[in-house]
Design an enzyme around this catalytic site. Sequence first.
Site, mmCIF file in Angstrom:
data_model
loop_
_atom_site.group_PDB
_atom_site.id
_atom_site.type_symbol
_atom_site.label_atom_id
_atom_site.label_comp_id
_atom_site.label_asym_id
_atom_site.label_seq_id
_atom_site.Cartn_x
_atom_site.Cartn_y
_atom_site.Cartn_z
ATOM 1 C CG ASP A 202 50.331 38.968 54.225
ATOM 2 O OD1 ASP A 202 50.435 38.329 55.127
ATOM 3 O OD2 ASP A 202 49.724 40.005 54.036
ATOM 4 C CG HIS A 203 53.839 35.985 58.604
ATOM 5 N ND1 HIS A 203 53.809 37.377 58.639
ATOM 6 C CD2 HIS A 203 53.194 35.525 59.749
ATOM 7 C CE1 HIS A 203 53.377 37.829 59.857
ATOM 8 N NE2 HIS A 203 53.170 36.477 60.415
ATOM 9 C CG HIS A 265 49.808 40.658 58.106
ATOM 10 N ND1 HIS A 265 50.745 40.107 57.161
ATOM 11 C CD2 HIS A 265 50.730 41.231 59.245
ATOM 12 C CE1 HIS A 265 51.867 40.143 57.558
ATOM 13 N NE2 HIS A 265 52.042 40.860 58.551
HETATM 14 C C1 BG6 Z 1 54.793 41.371 60.659
HETATM 15 C C2 BG6 Z 1 54.888 42.776 61.228
HETATM 16 O O1 BG6 Z 1 54.555 41.307 59.427
HETATM 17 O O2 BG6 Z 1 53.771 40.864 61.441
HETATM 18 C C3 BG6 Z 1 55.001 42.898 62.632
HETATM 19 O O3 BG6 Z 1 56.171 43.285 60.820
HETATM 20 C C4 BG6 Z 1 54.159 42.013 63.444
HETATM 21 O O4 BG6 Z 1 55.258 43.908 63.245
HETATM 22 C C5 BG6 Z 1 53.847 40.544 63.091
HETATM 23 O O5 BG6 Z 1 54.442 41.908 64.944
HETATM 24 C C6 BG6 Z 1 52.692 39.809 63.638
HETATM 25 O O6 BG6 Z 1 52.772 38.634 63.004
HETATM 26 P P1 BG6 Z 1 52.086 37.589 63.869
HETATM 27 O O7 BG6 Z 1 52.204 36.123 63.178
HETATM 28 O O8 BG6 Z 1 52.736 37.362 65.165
HETATM 29 O O9 BG6 Z 1 50.419 37.930 64.089
#
Ligand code: BG6
Length: 520
Positions: A202-203, A265
């Site tokens: 989960d980034h 997230h």
């Molecule tokens: C991703 C989603 O996991 O996270 C995207 O698939 C979203 O839809 C993105 O835009 C948001 O990540 P960040 O790091 O830009 O907040």
Amino acid sequence: MYLSDPFDDLLICRLSEGRKAVEPCVIIIFGASGDLTARKLVPALYHLFKEKQMPPAFSVVGVARREKTDASWRTELRSALDRFSRTQPVDEAVWQDFAQHLQYCQGDLTAAATYEALRKRLAAAENELLRRNLLLYLATSPSQFGEVVEQVYRAGLLHKEGGAGWQRVVVEKPFGHDLPSARQLNQELTRFAGEHQIFRIDHYLGKETVQNIMMFRFSNAVFERLWNRESIDHFQITVSEKLGVGQRGGYYEEAGALRDMVQNHLLQVLSLVAMEPPVSLAAEAIRDEKVKLLKSIRPLSEGDMARQVVRGQYSAGIVAGEQRLGYRQEAKVNPNSNVETYVALKLFIDNWRWSGVPFYLRTGKNLPLSTSEVRVQFRRTPHVLFAAQCGQKLDPNALTLHLQPHEGISLRFNGKVPGTSVAVRPVRMHFSYDAEFGAYTPEAYERLLLEAMAGDATLFIRRDEVEAAWQFVDDIRRAWEHKPLTDREFYAAGTWGPVAAEDLLAQNGHAWREPLVVRV
Ligand code: BG6
């Protein structure tokens, strides 16, 4: 004026000192011709290499169906780096060294011959560790996860029960599309790899500010003792995006905001914000607490659904001066689609610490700002001494964790307006990462790849965590299924979502606070 407060260096405790050294290894990216490799994975590896964090020997092998040579793959990645590298310009000398480690292996991911070719290529490595330490990165579509892992296992590249070296499987989201499919995927993967070998990404957990939630809570007595229902009135967790779905309409039609953002997230941020202190920093200790928290979220009954959950879909509108299409007009989107691009919900956590405290979560596309933050709103003062001058209600204190952009933390409290009259108004103390630490903002994937190579699973999602998150989200999904959107569920692009999202908080006398735009 800037006050300088010299910190004693001895007080800086370096948590990473206990991290295992990263051994030489091969990173094999399955599905290497996709967007993720060019946008995130290779730029992250390039930066780790530039900062001398990669192991002394390593290679990156891209596996995909398209016909390419090592040289043409490198050229492609080089121009992607120009677009996606967080540091510009790209350092040509570093790139030239780094590029020597990149190899391309053409092959169909469903064919055993592909894995045999891969095995032969690895067997030819001079360094023995490069023959057996493997980071198997699944950048494929989820439907291929099970097959790739099985093939890798059958080719003798993945050893479930010990064996030489280490092999780890890194899995990208989406991890299933509901609880049964997530369970099935977990079963498929664990047939061929042990749970300790599976690293689910989960980034958000790779973001500095998200990692800081734990540091902030458990290294500051002043806040942690307020972190409970006695002092906190409610939480607001916002992850808003200015972008629409763009070219990802096809994916988004299957996902929607609930699966795309809330299941992973937002619930991850929630679990770090609300969990109990772990008994140690060991990955399992932290993940145990996160799972416990997810399991304490009160399930939503059918009746709660109408009162506590709001969905929305953007219609045409203007974001930052730019005209945007409605979701139903986007490419690869069904013109009658009922997929949500916005979710707001109120949830409760059934444990002693949080009994009765509402947690409001919201996320959406085509909103006025791109921002992720956690706002902690404290209770009001029990009595207002200045009521005659300032009214019955003073602004409640609030602490905001700015996860992105303008990473930092701010505390809002009341102060006297200078002058002869008695006037009180909110003021703010602000900590900014940039001002304090300089502009060092590694991408989430840098940290995550490094941790996966080092074998530390703390920042990855465990099987029971994924399942607990789906358990909660599935009830909502089921309640929406087969229910067409009503007029009240649309919001114009560039606004903060459907009106019902305001009512959600108004029921308890609360209101969304517009995310703060910090200027430093
Ligand atoms: C991703 C989603 O996991 O996270 C995207 O698939 C979203 O839809 C993105 O835009 C948001 O990540 P960040 O790091 O830009 O907040």
